[in-house]
Design a protein around this motif. Structure first.
Motif, short mmCIF file in Angstrom:
data_model
loop_
_atom_site.label_atom_id
_atom_site.label_comp_id
_atom_site.label_asym_id
_atom_site.label_seq_id
_atom_site.Cartn_x
_atom_site.Cartn_y
_atom_site.Cartn_z
N ARG A 184 0.86 -1.19 0.00
CA ARG A 184 0.00 0.00 0.00
C ARG A 184 0.89 1.24 0.00
NH1 ARG A 184 -5.43 -0.40 1.16
NH2 ARG A 184 -6.19 -2.48 1.70
N ILE A 185 0.58 2.16 -0.85
CA ILE A 185 1.32 3.43 -0.89
C ILE A 185 0.76 4.31 0.22
CG2 ILE A 185 1.83 5.48 -2.25
CD1 ILE A 185 1.51 3.67 -4.75
N SER A 186 1.63 4.71 1.14
CA SER A 186 1.16 5.43 2.33
C SER A 186 1.63 6.87 2.39
CB SER A 186 1.64 4.70 3.60
OG SER A 186 3.06 4.58 3.59
N ALA A 187 2.70 7.21 1.65
CA ALA A 187 3.22 8.57 1.75
C ALA A 187 4.08 8.90 0.54
CB ALA A 187 4.04 8.74 3.03
N ILE A 188 4.28 10.18 0.33
CA ILE A 188 5.20 10.69 -0.68
C ILE A 188 6.35 11.35 0.07
CG2 ILE A 188 5.51 12.20 -2.66
CD1 ILE A 188 3.49 9.89 -3.10
N ASN A 189 7.57 10.86 -0.13
CA ASN A 189 8.74 11.41 0.53
C ASN A 189 9.39 12.45 -0.38
OD1 ASN A 189 9.39 7.97 1.19
ND2 ASN A 189 8.36 9.38 2.59
N MET A 190 9.34 13.70 0.05
CA MET A 190 9.91 14.78 -0.74
C MET A 190 11.38 15.00 -0.36
SD MET A 190 7.39 15.70 -2.64
CE MET A 190 8.27 17.09 -3.35
N ASN A 191 12.21 15.24 -1.36
CA ASN A 191 13.64 15.47 -1.16
C ASN A 191 14.25 14.40 -0.26
OD1 ASN A 191 13.56 18.03 -2.63
ND2 ASN A 191 12.45 18.81 -0.84
N PRO A 192 14.08 13.14 -0.62
CA PRO A 192 14.53 12.06 0.26
C PRO A 192 16.05 11.91 0.28
CG PRO A 192 13.86 11.15 -1.84
CD PRO A 192 13.53 12.63 -1.89
N THR A 193 16.55 11.37 1.39
CA THR A 193 17.92 10.88 1.41
C THR A 193 17.90 9.44 0.91
OG1 THR A 193 17.67 10.13 3.70
CG2 THR A 193 18.56 12.35 3.35
N TRP A 194 19.06 8.90 0.59
CA TRP A 194 19.13 7.52 0.11
C TRP A 194 20.14 6.76 0.94
CZ3 TRP A 194 22.87 5.33 -3.84
CH2 TRP A 194 22.56 3.98 -4.13
N THR A 195 19.65 5.71 1.61
CA THR A 195 20.53 4.82 2.35
C THR A 195 21.01 3.73 1.41
OG1 THR A 195 19.38 5.26 4.43
CG2 THR A 195 20.75 3.28 4.33
N VAL A 196 22.30 3.65 1.18
CA VAL A 196 22.86 2.75 0.18
C VAL A 196 22.75 1.30 0.68
CG1 VAL A 196 24.88 2.19 -1.22
CG2 VAL A 196 24.48 4.55 -0.48
N PRO A 197 22.12 0.41 -0.10
CA PRO A 197 22.03 -1.00 0.30
C PRO A 197 23.41 -1.63 0.46
CG PRO A 197 20.53 -0.53 -1.51
CD PRO A 197 21.42 0.66 -1.38
N THR A 198 23.49 -2.60 1.36
CA THR A 198 24.76 -3.28 1.62
C THR A 198 25.35 -3.89 0.35
OG1 THR A 198 24.08 -3.81 3.88
CG2 THR A 198 25.89 -5.10 2.97
N SER A 199 24.50 -4.45 -0.50
CA SER A 199 24.99 -5.08 -1.73
C SER A 199 25.69 -4.06 -2.62
CB SER A 199 23.85 -5.75 -2.48
OG SER A 199 22.86 -4.79 -2.87
N ILE A 200 25.17 -2.83 -2.68
CA ILE A 200 25.78 -1.80 -3.51
C ILE A 200 27.07 -1.30 -2.87
CG2 ILE A 200 25.47 0.53 -4.45
CD1 ILE A 200 22.57 -0.10 -4.91
#
Length: 381
Positions: free
Chosen positions: A194-210
């Motif tokens: 379910r789409i619950s929110a729109i995140n404006m100007n988000p930060t990005w947490t880099v996945p461990t695999s990347i």
């Protein structure tokens, strides 16, 4: 491949991306609707009958205006055998407007540009055997079996092989968006959320695999990479760590959180659509807008990038505040904030390489992930 046989069995080469002449569908009928499973299962039975009866003829080369003779006669027979009423042209060996329209309809339901000429990707699609088309429909219906999706007045559907996002309202496509989906090594998963929110100007947490597969190798070659990318390293307490304090010759960096600041450089762009799920995937903007213009758009790490994501966000936020495309875009570069939906919107990502609409129209897309399995034993014989 079991470890004991790894040396004796070389890895299979990666499949080459299919060459397509892709077009975004204009069909107002949703790709995924309450009737999709049953319609697709029924269509698979019909295609099995076509295959068992010998399938359809192969078209030897390009056919278009000015063509005459055996190639045109074979094309007419080929289209008629598939059984779509809009492609059931009469026998003959001359090209005419009716045949051109039948070809355009074939192209539309195969996700191709409606040129009305059989050549290139259309020629390849029209020569796909009936047995393969049965396999696509049967495999897709098998994946849909048991899916429990809360269809309502409004929902979002992503068909991964089509690389497209649909907003559906009152049983019709409100708008369809071009998308970039996961590549073969980082496949977009089938998911219901379910789409619950729109995140404006988000930060990005880099996945461990990347971090492991991409960041560490880049930092070994270019120690200034993180600073230019505006990615900070945080310890367990949220304290910023100097990249020079980490041994990039090891994999020590995976023990830290790498977070990219918000901004136009951010991998998520300026907007992220929040849809909590066990796969931790979502839809988002991207600074790499050029990818949307490609025919082959299986290029992400699993999430779905959406062209026109601002319109999608405004549609999702209807009834949740005074938001429209302009007001949302005016917030680019400002503070990070979460805009909550008053009423969450259901979303589903499906993998359908073959599917049928409620009216019986059958559609196909490439099996880029090569996961269709039904009928493989028959193909091998």
């Amino acid at each position: 491949v079991p470890a004991a046989n790894a040396a004796a069995s070389p890895p299979k080469p990666k499949p080459k991306p299919p060459i397509r002449e892709w077009a975004l569908s204009t069909d107002p009928t949703p790709s995924f609707q309450p009737e999709t499973f049953f319609a697709t299962a029924k269509a698979s039975e019909r295609y099995a009958q076509i295959a068992d009866a010998g399938g359809w003829p192969t078209i030897p080369g390009n056919v278009g205006p000015g063509s005459r003779g055996a190639p045109v006669a074979a094309l007419r027979k080929r289209l008629a055998l598939e059984g779509d009423p809009n492609e059931n042209v009469p026998n003959g060996d001359a090209w005419d407007a009716g045949l051109a329209n039948a070809v355009k309809h074939f192209q539309a339901r195969n996700g191709l540009r409606e040129t009305g000429v059989v050549a290139g990707a259309t020629l390849r699609a029209i020569n796909v055997p009936a047995r393969t088309r049965f396999k696509q429909l049967a495999s897709s219906s098998q994946r849909l079996a048991g899916v429990n999706f809360p269809f309502g007045e409004r929902y979002v559907a992503v068909n991964i092989p089509s690389a497209a996002v649909e907003t559906v309202e009152n049983g019709r496509v409100f708008k369809r968006y071009v998308a970039v989906v996961g590549d073969v090594d980082h496949q977009s998963p089938e998911v219901t959320a379910r789409i619950s929110a729109i995140n404006m100007n988000p930060t990005w947490t880099v996945p461990t695999s990347i971090i492991k597969n991409e960041i560490i190798p880049k930092m070994r070659k270019d120690p200034g990479y993180l600073a230019r990318s505006k990615i900070k390293i945080l310890d367990g307490k949220g304290t910023v760590i100097d990249p020079r304090s980490i041994n990039w010759g090891s994999e020590k960096a995976v023990n830290y959180t790498l977070r990219q600041d918000s901004g136009t450089h951010n991998a998520l762009g300026s907007i992220r659509i929040q849809m909590n799920n066990k796969h931790a995937v979502y839809m988002h903007d991207t600074p790499s807008k050029g990818y949307f213009n490609r025919d082959y758009r299986f290029l992400s790490h699993g999430c779905v990038r959406v062209q026109g994501v601002w319109d999608l966000a405004a549609w999702l936020l209807e009834g949740s505040g005074p938001y429209d495309r302009a007001s949302l875009m005016a917030q680019i570069g400002r503070e990070r904030q979460d805009l909550k939906l008053v009423k969450p919107v259901p979303v589903i990502w499906v993998y359908m390489t073959g599917w049928a609409s409620a009216d019986g129209t059958v559609h196909f897309a490439d099996d880029v992930y090569q996961v269709d399995s039904i009928g493989l034993q028959a193909d091998a014989r």
